[in-house]
Design a protein around this motif. Structure first.
Motif, PDB file in Angstrom:
ATOM      1  N   ASP A 193       1.060  -1.179   0.024  1.00  0.00           N
ATOM      2  CA  ASP A 193      -0.116  -0.105   0.253  1.00  0.00           C
ATOM      3  C   ASP A 193       1.010   1.179   0.091  1.00  0.00           C
ATOM      4  N   PRO A 194       0.286   2.501  -0.445  1.00  0.00           N
ATOM      5  CA  PRO A 194       1.153   3.589  -0.703  1.00  0.00           C
ATOM      6  C   PRO A 194       1.918   3.762   0.688  1.00  0.00           C
ATOM      7  N   ASP A 195       1.391   3.935   1.991  1.00  0.00           N
ATOM      8  CA  ASP A 195       2.003   4.384   3.203  1.00  0.00           C
ATOM      9  C   ASP A 195       3.170   3.480   3.479  1.00  0.00           C
ATOM     10  N   THR A 196       3.325   2.208   3.332  1.00  0.00           N
ATOM     11  CA  THR A 196       3.991   1.109   3.266  1.00  0.00           C
ATOM     12  C   THR A 196       5.171   1.130   2.446  1.00  0.00           C
ATOM     13  N   MET A 197       4.879   1.488   1.181  1.00  0.00           N
ATOM     14  CA  MET A 197       5.781   1.815   0.161  1.00  0.00           C
ATOM     15  C   MET A 197       6.583   3.120   0.689  1.00  0.00           C
ATOM     16  N   ARG A 198       6.068   4.320   0.982  1.00  0.00           N
ATOM     17  CA  ARG A 198       6.570   5.465   1.457  1.00  0.00           C
ATOM     18  C   ARG A 198       7.547   5.086   2.471  1.00  0.00           C
ATOM     19  N   ARG A 199       7.182   4.433   3.488  1.00  0.00           N
ATOM     20  CA  ARG A 199       8.113   4.266   4.402  1.00  0.00           C
ATOM     21  C   ARG A 199       9.123   3.438   4.187  1.00  0.00           C
ATOM     22  N   LEU A 200       9.077   2.371   3.230  1.00  0.00           N
ATOM     23  CA  LEU A 200      10.206   1.848   2.729  1.00  0.00           C
ATOM     24  C   LEU A 200      10.999   2.421   2.042  1.00  0.00           C
ATOM     25  N   THR A 201      10.724   3.383   1.193  1.00  0.00           N
ATOM     26  CA  THR A 201      11.758   4.366   0.464  1.00  0.00           C
ATOM     27  C   THR A 201      12.273   5.387   1.191  1.00  0.00           C
ATOM     28  N   SER A 202      11.534   5.750   2.229  1.00  0.00           N
ATOM     29  CA  SER A 202      12.077   6.940   2.973  1.00  0.00           C
ATOM     30  C   SER A 202      13.227   6.293   4.114  1.00  0.00           C
ATOM     31  N   GLU A 203      12.967   5.387   4.648  1.00  0.00           N
ATOM     32  CA  GLU A 203      14.067   4.679   5.409  1.00  0.00           C
ATOM     33  C   GLU A 203      14.990   3.994   5.114  1.00  0.00           C
ATOM     34  N   LEU A 204      14.872   3.397   3.864  1.00  0.00           N
ATOM     35  CA  LEU A 204      15.879   2.660   3.179  1.00  0.00           C
ATOM     36  C   LEU A 204      16.852   3.671   2.434  1.00  0.00           C
ATOM     37  N   PRO A 205      18.151   3.354   2.627  1.00  0.00           N
ATOM     38  CA  PRO A 205      19.504   4.073   2.175  1.00  0.00           C
ATOM     39  C   PRO A 205      19.615   3.950   0.590  1.00  0.00           C
ATOM     40  N   LEU A 206      18.945   2.974   0.013  1.00  0.00           N
ATOM     41  CA  LEU A 206      19.155   2.910  -1.499  1.00  0.00           C
ATOM     42  C   LEU A 206      17.695   2.810  -2.111  1.00  0.00           C
ATOM     43  N   PRO A 207      17.901   3.037  -3.449  1.00  0.00           N
ATOM     44  CA  PRO A 207      16.786   2.816  -4.380  1.00  0.00           C
ATOM     45  C   PRO A 207      15.881   1.607  -4.029  1.00  0.00           C
ATOM     46  N   VAL A 208      14.718   1.817  -4.240  1.00  0.00           N
ATOM     47  CA  VAL A 208      13.834   0.712  -3.957  1.00  0.00           C
ATOM     48  C   VAL A 208      13.146   0.053  -4.975  1.00  0.00           C
ATOM     49  N   ASN A 209      12.951  -1.119  -5.360  1.00  0.00           N
ATOM     50  CA  ASN A 209      12.379  -1.832  -6.564  1.00  0.00           C
ATOM     51  C   ASN A 209      11.195  -2.128  -6.110  1.00  0.00           C
ATOM     52  N   ALA A 210       9.941  -1.588  -6.897  1.00  0.00           N
ATOM     53  CA  ALA A 210       8.745  -2.122  -6.752  1.00  0.00           C
ATOM     54  C   ALA A 210       8.398  -2.999  -7.863  1.00  0.00           C
ATOM     55  N   ILE A 211       7.079  -3.870  -7.572  1.00  0.00           N
ATOM     56  CA  ILE A 211       6.504  -4.500  -8.590  1.00  0.00           C
ATOM     57  C   ILE A 211       5.317  -3.690  -9.339  1.00  0.00           C
ATOM     58  N   GLY A 212       5.466  -3.840 -10.793  1.00  0.00           N
ATOM     59  CA  GLY A 212       4.069  -3.040 -11.198  1.00  0.00           C
ATOM     60  C   GLY A 212       3.202  -4.049 -11.783  1.00  0.00           C
ATOM     61  N   LEU A 213       2.159  -3.713 -12.136  1.00  0.00           N
ATOM     62  CA  LEU A 213       1.192  -4.542 -12.972  1.00  0.00           C
ATOM     63  C   LEU A 213       0.993  -3.953 -14.238  1.00  0.00           C
ATOM     64  N   PRO A 214       1.513  -4.310 -15.356  1.00  0.00           N
ATOM     65  CA  PRO A 214       1.993  -3.449 -16.489  1.00  0.00           C
ATOM     66  C   PRO A 214       0.553  -3.226 -17.264  1.00  0.00           C
ATOM     67  N   PHE A 236       4.046  -9.151 -16.899  1.00  0.00           N
ATOM     68  CA  PHE A 236       3.849  -8.943 -18.079  1.00  0.00           C
ATOM     69  C   PHE A 236       3.501 -10.181 -19.092  1.00  0.00           C
ATOM     70  N   GLN A 237       4.212 -11.221 -18.735  1.00  0.00           N
ATOM     71  CA  GLN A 237       3.913 -12.432 -19.497  1.00  0.00           C
ATOM     72  C   GLN A 237       2.342 -12.909 -19.405  1.00  0.00           C
ATOM     73  N   ALA A 238       1.793 -12.838 -17.873  1.00  0.00           N
ATOM     74  CA  ALA A 238       0.713 -13.034 -17.708  1.00  0.00           C
ATOM     75  C   ALA A 238      -0.501 -12.253 -18.618  1.00  0.00           C
ATOM     76  N   ALA A 239      -0.081 -10.930 -18.826  1.00  0.00           N
ATOM     77  CA  ALA A 239      -0.879 -10.130 -19.382  1.00  0.00           C
ATOM     78  C   ALA A 239      -1.038 -10.445 -20.801  1.00  0.00           C
ATOM     79  N   LEU A 240       0.086 -10.810 -21.583  1.00  0.00           N
ATOM     80  CA  LEU A 240       0.092 -11.158 -22.880  1.00  0.00           C
ATOM     81  C   LEU A 240      -0.468 -12.764 -23.079  1.00  0.00           C
ATOM     82  N   ALA A 241      -0.262 -13.532 -21.994  1.00  0.00           N
ATOM     83  CA  ALA A 241      -1.154 -14.885 -22.004  1.00  0.00           C
ATOM     84  C   ALA A 241      -2.356 -14.526 -21.977  1.00  0.00           C
ATOM     85  N   ALA A 242      -2.972 -13.820 -21.031  1.00  0.00           N
ATOM     86  CA  ALA A 242      -4.545 -13.468 -21.201  1.00  0.00           C
ATOM     87  C   ALA A 242      -5.001 -12.906 -22.483  1.00  0.00           C
ATOM     88  N   ARG A 243      -4.101 -12.048 -22.982  1.00  0.00           N
ATOM     89  CA  ARG A 243      -4.765 -11.448 -24.572  1.00  0.00           C
ATOM     90  C   ARG A 243      -4.645 -12.499 -25.670  1.00  0.00           C
TER      91      ARG A 243
END
Length: 252
Positions: A193-214, A236-243
């Motif tokens: 959720d956005p609040d958790t992600m903001r906490r992770l990105t604000s408290e961690l000292p390096l760039p944070v990788n998120a997973i996106g649903l394309p 991405f593969q799953a979305a192509l498979a659905a199509r």
């Protein structure tokens, strides 16, 4: 690919990671999907273990070998002229030196390393053990003379490990150790959720990788959360498979 080309691609990949202005790394699995992404304008790619394993008829979670992985990666790096990172799962039981040398031999310049050890009953590495592995990978890359971009992943959220009340705290502590050991990016894999992600990105000292649903997420939604990198996992593969199923179902 020359040694200087590999070094340049590694530096290019690292420079793309800007918190608040995330690099989008489409998750690909073969030369076709890699060309599709590059032709669409993406500046770098990541190879996902799940879609790659699917593409060769083997299960994810180290149902394929490291040699299976880099055989396909060699086809991808030969097909595109952009930096490529590779999901090496929990390391396939290989030494850090073998992992780094194998990736560099096929022109890959980044890796994801997770803390679930599939070959040992899917046990979770301790925070210190995972950090030590990250450190050994960094040392191997330094010895090879290439700044391989190390994306240290934790599966705490994916596994729903332990008490939810302190899971974010434990993930942050774990990933800080990985950062100190030489990681470049931190990957608390899962949908947050956005609040958790903001906490992770604000408290961690390096760039944070998120997973996106394309096919569902708003690409502009990640920057304001402080994310530095977005990849698609198997989606991405799953979305192509659905199509693809929609198209094929017209003919059956």
């Amino acid at each position: 690919m020359s040694a200087s080309d590999v070094k340049e691609r590694a530096q290019r990949l690292l420079a793309l990671h800007r918190p608040g202005d995330p690099v989008i790394l489409p998750t690909v699995w073969d030369a076709w999907s890699a060309r599709l992404a590059v032709d669409a304008g993406f500046a770098a790619l990541t190879v996902g273990s799940h879609p790659l394993a699917d593409s060769i008829g083997k299960p994810d979670n180290e149902g394929m070998s490291f040699d299976d992985n880099i055989t396909r990666v060699a086809q991808i790096t030969a097909a595109v002229d952009v930096p490529v990172s590779v999901d090496v799962e929990s390391g396939y039981g290989e030494t850090p030196v073998r992992l780094i040398e194998g990736l560099l031999s096929v022109g890959a310049v980044g890796l994801n390393i997770e803390d679930t050890v599939h070959a040992e009953g899917r046990r979770l590495r301790s925070p210190q053990e995972h950090a030590e592995l990250v450190g050994r990978l960094r040392a191997a890359a330094d010895a090879a003379g290439v700044h391989v971009v190390i994306n240290a992943r934790t599966d705490l959220f994916l596994r729903q490990d332990g008490d939810e009340a302190d899971r974010v705290d434990r993930a942050i502590d774990r990933m800080k150790l990985a950062a100190d050991a030489g990681a470049d990016v931190l990957y608390p894999v899962g949908r947050h959720d956005p609040d958790t992600m903001r906490r992770l990105t604000s408290e961690l000292p390096l760039p944070v990788n998120a997973i996106g649903l394309p096919d569902q997420d708003d690409p502009a939604s990640f920057g304001p959360l402080g994310v530095g990198r977005v990849s698609f996992g198997p989606y991405f593969q799953a979305a192509l498979a659905a199509r693809g199923n929609e198209i094929l179902s017209r003919w059956t």
